[in-house]
Design a protein around this motif. Structure first.
Motif, PDB file in Angstrom:
ATOM      1  N   THR A  77       0.853  -1.176   0.000  1.00  0.00           N
ATOM      2  CA  THR A  77       0.000   0.000   0.000  1.00  0.00           C
ATOM      3  C   THR A  77       0.893   1.230   0.000  1.00  0.00           C
ATOM      4  O   THR A  77       1.978   1.219   0.586  1.00  0.00           O
ATOM      5  CB  THR A  77      -0.939   0.063   1.217  1.00  0.00           C
ATOM      6  OG1 THR A  77      -0.147   0.116   2.404  1.00  0.00           O
ATOM      7  CG2 THR A  77      -1.863  -1.116   1.286  1.00  0.00           C
ATOM      8  N   GLN A  78       0.460   2.269  -0.676  1.00  0.00           N
ATOM      9  CA  GLN A  78       1.206   3.525  -0.688  1.00  0.00           C
ATOM     10  C   GLN A  78       0.242   4.686  -0.865  1.00  0.00           C
ATOM     11  O   GLN A  78      -0.674   4.631  -1.685  1.00  0.00           O
ATOM     12  CB  GLN A  78       2.251   3.560  -1.810  1.00  0.00           C
ATOM     13  CG  GLN A  78       3.080   4.832  -1.779  1.00  0.00           C
ATOM     14  CD  GLN A  78       4.174   4.885  -2.826  1.00  0.00           C
ATOM     15  OE1 GLN A  78       4.275   4.024  -3.684  1.00  0.00           O
ATOM     16  NE2 GLN A  78       4.993   5.903  -2.743  1.00  0.00           N
ATOM     17  N   THR A  79       0.463   5.738  -0.066  1.00  0.00           N
ATOM     18  CA  THR A  79      -0.264   6.990  -0.198  1.00  0.00           C
ATOM     19  C   THR A  79       0.758   8.050  -0.562  1.00  0.00           C
ATOM     20  O   THR A  79       1.797   8.166   0.085  1.00  0.00           O
ATOM     21  CB  THR A  79      -0.954   7.374   1.128  1.00  0.00           C
ATOM     22  OG1 THR A  79      -1.846   6.321   1.489  1.00  0.00           O
ATOM     23  CG2 THR A  79      -1.717   8.677   1.004  1.00  0.00           C
ATOM     24  N   GLY A  80       0.498   8.786  -1.625  1.00  0.00           N
ATOM     25  CA  GLY A  80       1.432   9.817  -2.045  1.00  0.00           C
ATOM     26  C   GLY A  80       0.903  10.585  -3.231  1.00  0.00           C
ATOM     27  O   GLY A  80      -0.310  10.678  -3.437  1.00  0.00           O
ATOM     28  N   LYS A  81       1.829  11.129  -4.016  1.00  0.00           N
ATOM     29  CA  LYS A  81       1.463  11.879  -5.221  1.00  0.00           C
ATOM     30  C   LYS A  81       2.097  11.201  -6.422  1.00  0.00           C
ATOM     31  O   LYS A  81       3.211  10.680  -6.352  1.00  0.00           O
ATOM     32  CB  LYS A  81       1.926  13.322  -5.120  1.00  0.00           C
ATOM     33  CG  LYS A  81       1.136  14.101  -4.090  1.00  0.00           C
ATOM     34  CD  LYS A  81       1.393  15.569  -4.167  1.00  0.00           C
ATOM     35  CE  LYS A  81       0.512  16.248  -3.121  1.00  0.00           C
ATOM     36  NZ  LYS A  81       0.595  17.685  -3.200  1.00  0.00           N
ATOM     37  N   ASP A 119      -1.289  14.380  -8.916  1.00  0.00           N
ATOM     38  CA  ASP A 119      -2.517  13.970  -8.238  1.00  0.00           C
ATOM     39  C   ASP A 119      -2.199  13.152  -6.990  1.00  0.00           C
ATOM     40  O   ASP A 119      -1.325  12.279  -7.022  1.00  0.00           O
ATOM     41  CB  ASP A 119      -3.391  13.104  -9.148  1.00  0.00           C
ATOM     42  CG  ASP A 119      -4.113  13.886 -10.227  1.00  0.00           C
ATOM     43  OD1 ASP A 119      -4.094  15.133 -10.177  1.00  0.00           O
ATOM     44  OD2 ASP A 119      -4.699  13.240 -11.119  1.00  0.00           O
ATOM     45  N   PRO A 120      -2.926  13.395  -5.881  1.00  0.00           N
ATOM     46  CA  PRO A 120      -2.780  12.522  -4.711  1.00  0.00           C
ATOM     47  C   PRO A 120      -3.439  11.183  -5.012  1.00  0.00           C
ATOM     48  O   PRO A 120      -4.453  11.128  -5.712  1.00  0.00           O
ATOM     49  CB  PRO A 120      -3.511  13.275  -3.607  1.00  0.00           C
ATOM     50  CG  PRO A 120      -4.461  14.183  -4.314  1.00  0.00           C
ATOM     51  CD  PRO A 120      -3.859  14.489  -5.660  1.00  0.00           C
ATOM     52  N   VAL A 121      -2.852  10.107  -4.484  1.00  0.00           N
ATOM     53  CA  VAL A 121      -3.340   8.774  -4.818  1.00  0.00           C
ATOM     54  C   VAL A 121      -3.036   7.787  -3.697  1.00  0.00           C
ATOM     55  O   VAL A 121      -2.070   7.957  -2.949  1.00  0.00           O
ATOM     56  CB  VAL A 121      -2.723   8.295  -6.155  1.00  0.00           C
ATOM     57  CG1 VAL A 121      -1.240   8.027  -6.006  1.00  0.00           C
ATOM     58  CG2 VAL A 121      -3.424   7.098  -6.724  1.00  0.00           C
ATOM     59  N   VAL A 122      -3.896   6.781  -3.573  1.00  0.00           N
ATOM     60  CA  VAL A 122      -3.637   5.627  -2.720  1.00  0.00           C
ATOM     61  C   VAL A 122      -3.592   4.428  -3.651  1.00  0.00           C
ATOM     62  O   VAL A 122      -4.523   4.196  -4.418  1.00  0.00           O
ATOM     63  CB  VAL A 122      -4.739   5.428  -1.653  1.00  0.00           C
ATOM     64  CG1 VAL A 122      -4.488   4.151  -0.856  1.00  0.00           C
ATOM     65  CG2 VAL A 122      -4.816   6.627  -0.735  1.00  0.00           C
ATOM     66  N   MET A 137      -6.355   1.663  -7.358  1.00  0.00           N
ATOM     67  CA  MET A 137      -5.746   2.989  -7.343  1.00  0.00           C
ATOM     68  C   MET A 137      -6.881   3.997  -7.234  1.00  0.00           C
ATOM     69  O   MET A 137      -7.872   3.898  -7.972  1.00  0.00           O
ATOM     70  CB  MET A 137      -4.980   3.175  -8.659  1.00  0.00           C
ATOM     71  CG  MET A 137      -4.031   4.294  -8.679  1.00  0.00           C
ATOM     72  SD  MET A 137      -2.923   4.058 -10.090  1.00  0.00           S
ATOM     73  CE  MET A 137      -3.335   5.474 -11.042  1.00  0.00           C
ATOM     74  N   GLY A 138      -6.775   4.932  -6.304  1.00  0.00           N
ATOM     75  CA  GLY A 138      -7.833   5.917  -6.140  1.00  0.00           C
ATOM     76  C   GLY A 138      -7.363   7.097  -5.333  1.00  0.00           C
ATOM     77  O   GLY A 138      -6.246   7.095  -4.793  1.00  0.00           O
ATOM     78  N   SER A 142      -8.596  11.341   2.818  1.00  0.00           N
ATOM     79  CA  SER A 142      -8.358  12.641   3.458  1.00  0.00           C
ATOM     80  C   SER A 142      -7.750  13.598   2.436  1.00  0.00           C
ATOM     81  O   SER A 142      -6.762  13.255   1.779  1.00  0.00           O
ATOM     82  CB  SER A 142      -7.382  12.502   4.618  1.00  0.00           C
ATOM     83  OG  SER A 142      -7.931  11.676   5.609  1.00  0.00           O
ATOM     84  N   PRO A 143      -8.298  14.787   2.292  1.00  0.00           N
ATOM     85  CA  PRO A 143      -7.714  15.747   1.355  1.00  0.00           C
ATOM     86  C   PRO A 143      -6.385  16.284   1.886  1.00  0.00           C
ATOM     87  O   PRO A 143      -6.084  16.145   3.067  1.00  0.00           O
ATOM     88  CB  PRO A 143      -8.761  16.868   1.299  1.00  0.00           C
ATOM     89  CG  PRO A 143      -9.528  16.752   2.564  1.00  0.00           C
ATOM     90  CD  PRO A 143      -9.479  15.307   2.961  1.00  0.00           C
ATOM     91  N   GLY A 144      -5.595  16.868   1.039  1.00  0.00           N
ATOM     92  CA  GLY A 144      -4.344  17.483   1.443  1.00  0.00           C
ATOM     93  C   GLY A 144      -3.157  16.563   1.480  1.00  0.00           C
ATOM     94  O   GLY A 144      -2.140  16.881   2.052  1.00  0.00           O
ATOM     95  N   ILE A 145      -3.224  15.399   0.874  1.00  0.00           N
ATOM     96  CA  ILE A 145      -2.088  14.470   0.861  1.00  0.00           C
ATOM     97  C   ILE A 145      -1.111  14.917  -0.182  1.00  0.00           C
ATOM     98  O   ILE A 145      -1.400  15.309  -1.246  1.00  0.00           O
ATOM     99  CB  ILE A 145      -2.559  13.022   0.563  1.00  0.00           C
ATOM    100  CG1 ILE A 145      -3.507  12.542   1.625  1.00  0.00           C
ATOM    101  CG2 ILE A 145      -1.386  12.077   0.417  1.00  0.00           C
ATOM    102  CD1 ILE A 145      -2.963  12.468   3.024  1.00  0.00           C
TER     103      ILE A 145
END
Length: 145
Positions: A77-81, A119-122, A137-138, A142-145
């Motif tokens: 899993t990864q949260t980023g841009k 774009d921010p993405v998970v 992928m989506g 939470s906004p502001g990532i």
């Protein structure tokens, strides 16, 4: 007799308060379709992001292993841009500087992913050897990532 009843009542009260404290500390609940308390232990992996509260830090990236029909599968899993994207791959960078490139399987008749650089993405993916392939992928919850 009264001492026994009193002792049982005190023990029940202590157990109730202790259970409530544990439930409040974990801020999660029992989900029978996801493998047990808080979602851990089942084939679904860790609990979804919906379990986070506004004070919980979001997971930036990680790996975990699940059983898959007698074999084992590594999931990511990864949260980023997004830093690069094409019809066959996407690269994301987390806030801590971690960067990973993922393969996007081409599906006949499917359109290109609706994402762009910045774009921010998970991303969730499956790793086989050195190759990480996108499963989902989506946008982050939470906004502001």
């Amino acid at each position: 007799m009264r001492k026994t009843i009193g002792a049982v009542a005190v023990a029940a009260a202590v157990a109730g308060v202790g259970g409530a404290a544990i439930a409040a500390a974990t801020e999660t609940g029992y989900h029978p379709n996801s493998g047990g308390f808080g979602g851990f232990g089942g084939p679904a992996g860790p609990p979804p992001a919906a379990h986070h509260t506004s004070s919980d830090p979001l997971s930036l990236h990680g790996e975990y292993v699940v059983a898959d029909d007698g074999a084992f599968e590594t999931r990511i899993t990864q949260t980023g841009k997004i830093t690069a994207i094409s019809p066959t791959s996407v690269t994301a960078r987390s806030a801590d500087g971690f960067s990973q490139t993922y393969v996007i399987h081409e599906v006949e008749g499917a359109s290109a992913p609706p994402f762009a650089v910045g774009d921010p993405v998970v991303i969730t993916a499956t790793r086989k050897g050195e190759t990480a392939t996108v499963s989902t992928m989506g946008p982050p919850l939470s906004p502001g990532i």
